[in-house]
Design a protein around this motif. Structure first.
Motif, PDB file in Angstrom:
ATOM      1  N   SER A  43      38.127  43.340  35.111  1.00  0.00           N
ATOM      2  CA  SER A  43      38.510  42.634  33.885  1.00  0.00           C
ATOM      3  C   SER A  43      40.028  42.460  33.794  1.00  0.00           C
ATOM      4  O   SER A  43      40.510  41.430  33.324  1.00  0.00           O
ATOM      5  CB  SER A  43      37.970  43.343  32.652  1.00  0.00           C
ATOM      6  OG  SER A  43      38.517  44.633  32.553  1.00  0.00           O
ATOM      7  N   ILE A  44      40.781  43.440  34.265  1.00  0.00           N
ATOM      8  CA  ILE A  44      42.244  43.309  34.265  1.00  0.00           C
ATOM      9  C   ILE A  44      42.675  42.175  35.187  1.00  0.00           C
ATOM     10  O   ILE A  44      43.522  41.350  34.830  1.00  0.00           O
ATOM     11  CB  ILE A  44      42.913  44.642  34.663  1.00  0.00           C
ATOM     12  CG1 ILE A  44      42.784  45.646  33.526  1.00  0.00           C
ATOM     13  CG2 ILE A  44      44.371  44.435  35.031  1.00  0.00           C
ATOM     14  CD1 ILE A  44      43.237  47.039  33.885  1.00  0.00           C
ATOM     15  N   PHE A  45      42.075  42.101  36.388  1.00  0.00           N
ATOM     16  CA  PHE A  45      42.417  41.019  37.310  1.00  0.00           C
ATOM     17  C   PHE A  45      41.991  39.658  36.758  1.00  0.00           C
ATOM     18  O   PHE A  45      42.685  38.656  36.944  1.00  0.00           O
ATOM     19  CB  PHE A  45      41.793  41.250  38.687  1.00  0.00           C
ATOM     20  CG  PHE A  45      42.574  42.223  39.523  1.00  0.00           C
ATOM     21  CD1 PHE A  45      43.914  42.023  39.798  1.00  0.00           C
ATOM     22  CD2 PHE A  45      41.963  43.355  40.017  1.00  0.00           C
ATOM     23  CE1 PHE A  45      44.637  42.918  40.562  1.00  0.00           C
ATOM     24  CE2 PHE A  45      42.672  44.262  40.770  1.00  0.00           C
ATOM     25  CZ  PHE A  45      44.011  44.043  41.046  1.00  0.00           C
ATOM     26  N   PHE A  46      40.873  39.611  36.051  1.00  0.00           N
ATOM     27  CA  PHE A  46      40.419  38.358  35.459  1.00  0.00           C
ATOM     28  C   PHE A  46      41.390  37.885  34.380  1.00  0.00           C
ATOM     29  O   PHE A  46      41.733  36.703  34.318  1.00  0.00           O
ATOM     30  CB  PHE A  46      39.013  38.533  34.886  1.00  0.00           C
ATOM     31  CG  PHE A  46      38.429  37.280  34.336  1.00  0.00           C
ATOM     32  CD1 PHE A  46      38.061  36.246  35.170  1.00  0.00           C
ATOM     33  CD2 PHE A  46      38.248  37.143  32.968  1.00  0.00           C
ATOM     34  CE1 PHE A  46      37.522  35.080  34.656  1.00  0.00           C
ATOM     35  CE2 PHE A  46      37.708  35.995  32.443  1.00  0.00           C
ATOM     36  CZ  PHE A  46      37.347  34.953  33.287  1.00  0.00           C
ATOM     37  N   VAL A  47      41.859  38.799  33.553  1.00  0.00           N
ATOM     38  CA  VAL A  47      42.822  38.439  32.506  1.00  0.00           C
ATOM     39  C   VAL A  47      44.147  37.995  33.123  1.00  0.00           C
ATOM     40  O   VAL A  47      44.764  37.022  32.668  1.00  0.00           O
ATOM     41  CB  VAL A  47      43.016  39.612  31.521  1.00  0.00           C
ATOM     42  CG1 VAL A  47      44.222  39.402  30.626  1.00  0.00           C
ATOM     43  CG2 VAL A  47      41.769  39.808  30.688  1.00  0.00           C
ATOM     44  N   LEU A  52      48.028  33.646  34.587  1.00  0.00           N
ATOM     45  CA  LEU A  52      48.750  32.849  35.576  1.00  0.00           C
ATOM     46  C   LEU A  52      48.299  31.392  35.557  1.00  0.00           C
ATOM     47  O   LEU A  52      49.116  30.484  35.716  1.00  0.00           O
ATOM     48  CB  LEU A  52      48.563  33.447  36.973  1.00  0.00           C
ATOM     49  CG  LEU A  52      49.260  34.789  37.213  1.00  0.00           C
ATOM     50  CD1 LEU A  52      48.895  35.337  38.579  1.00  0.00           C
ATOM     51  CD2 LEU A  52      50.758  34.642  37.074  1.00  0.00           C
ATOM     52  N   LEU A  53      47.015  31.162  35.352  1.00  0.00           N
ATOM     53  CA  LEU A  53      46.513  29.796  35.266  1.00  0.00           C
ATOM     54  C   LEU A  53      47.117  29.068  34.075  1.00  0.00           C
ATOM     55  O   LEU A  53      47.510  27.902  34.184  1.00  0.00           O
ATOM     56  CB  LEU A  53      44.989  29.808  35.172  1.00  0.00           C
ATOM     57  CG  LEU A  53      44.308  28.459  35.182  1.00  0.00           C
ATOM     58  CD1 LEU A  53      44.465  27.816  36.553  1.00  0.00           C
ATOM     59  CD2 LEU A  53      42.845  28.616  34.833  1.00  0.00           C
ATOM     60  N   SER A  54      47.235  29.753  32.960  1.00  0.00           N
ATOM     61  CA  SER A  54      47.843  29.111  31.789  1.00  0.00           C
ATOM     62  C   SER A  54      49.327  28.839  32.032  1.00  0.00           C
ATOM     63  O   SER A  54      49.844  27.808  31.617  1.00  0.00           O
ATOM     64  CB  SER A  54      47.654  29.971  30.550  1.00  0.00           C
ATOM     65  OG  SER A  54      48.420  31.150  30.649  1.00  0.00           O
ATOM     66  N   TRP A  55      50.008  29.747  32.723  1.00  0.00           N
ATOM     67  CA  TRP A  55      51.417  29.510  33.041  1.00  0.00           C
ATOM     68  C   TRP A  55      51.583  28.314  33.964  1.00  0.00           C
ATOM     69  O   TRP A  55      52.588  27.605  33.903  1.00  0.00           O
ATOM     70  CB  TRP A  55      52.034  30.739  33.683  1.00  0.00           C
ATOM     71  CG  TRP A  55      52.358  31.827  32.721  1.00  0.00           C
ATOM     72  CD1 TRP A  55      52.300  31.785  31.371  1.00  0.00           C
ATOM     73  CD2 TRP A  55      52.794  33.139  33.062  1.00  0.00           C
ATOM     74  NE1 TRP A  55      52.665  32.984  30.846  1.00  0.00           N
ATOM     75  CE2 TRP A  55      52.978  33.842  31.858  1.00  0.00           C
ATOM     76  CE3 TRP A  55      53.042  33.794  34.247  1.00  0.00           C
ATOM     77  CZ2 TRP A  55      53.393  35.160  31.826  1.00  0.00           C
ATOM     78  CZ3 TRP A  55      53.460  35.104  34.220  1.00  0.00           C
ATOM     79  CH2 TRP A  55      53.636  35.776  33.019  1.00  0.00           C
TER      80      TRP A  55
END
Length: 101
Positions: A43-47, A52-55
């Protein structure tokens, strides 16, 4: 009325069942901890991936918005019919305020 000794016995048996369930060995607890830890790491890697995708997407969306605003200011539009989105249809009703009776 209420028999508080019966309620006390019920809660004490329920508490003993929950604190030390029958058949729970150390290996089951170990695997439960491993599974929950792996779920937490995933879950940490997913968040972080979503962050990063939003950035990456925010500058692209800003660039597209600025480009659309520049096209709008220049008077060119991406619409194929050439109307530029400035069609207003309606009926004009005027009020005759200068006539006096």
């Amino acid at each position: 009325m209420f028999d508080f000794t019966q309620i006390k016995t019920y809660w004490s048996t329920l508490q003993s069942r929950l604190t030390n369930p029958a058949g729970s060995s150390g290996i089951r607890r170990f695997f439960a901890w491993i599974l929950l830890g792996a779920l937490m790491v995933f879950s940490i890697f997913f968040v972080l991936f979503l962050l990063l995708l939003s950035w990456l997407l925010i500058p692209i969306m800003l660039w597209r918005g600025r480009r659309a605003m520049a096209q709008h200011r220049a008077g060119t539009s991406a619409k194929p019919d050439g109307t530029n989105g400035h069609i207003i249809e309606g009926e004009l009703i005027t009020r005759d305020t200068h006539n006096s009776q």
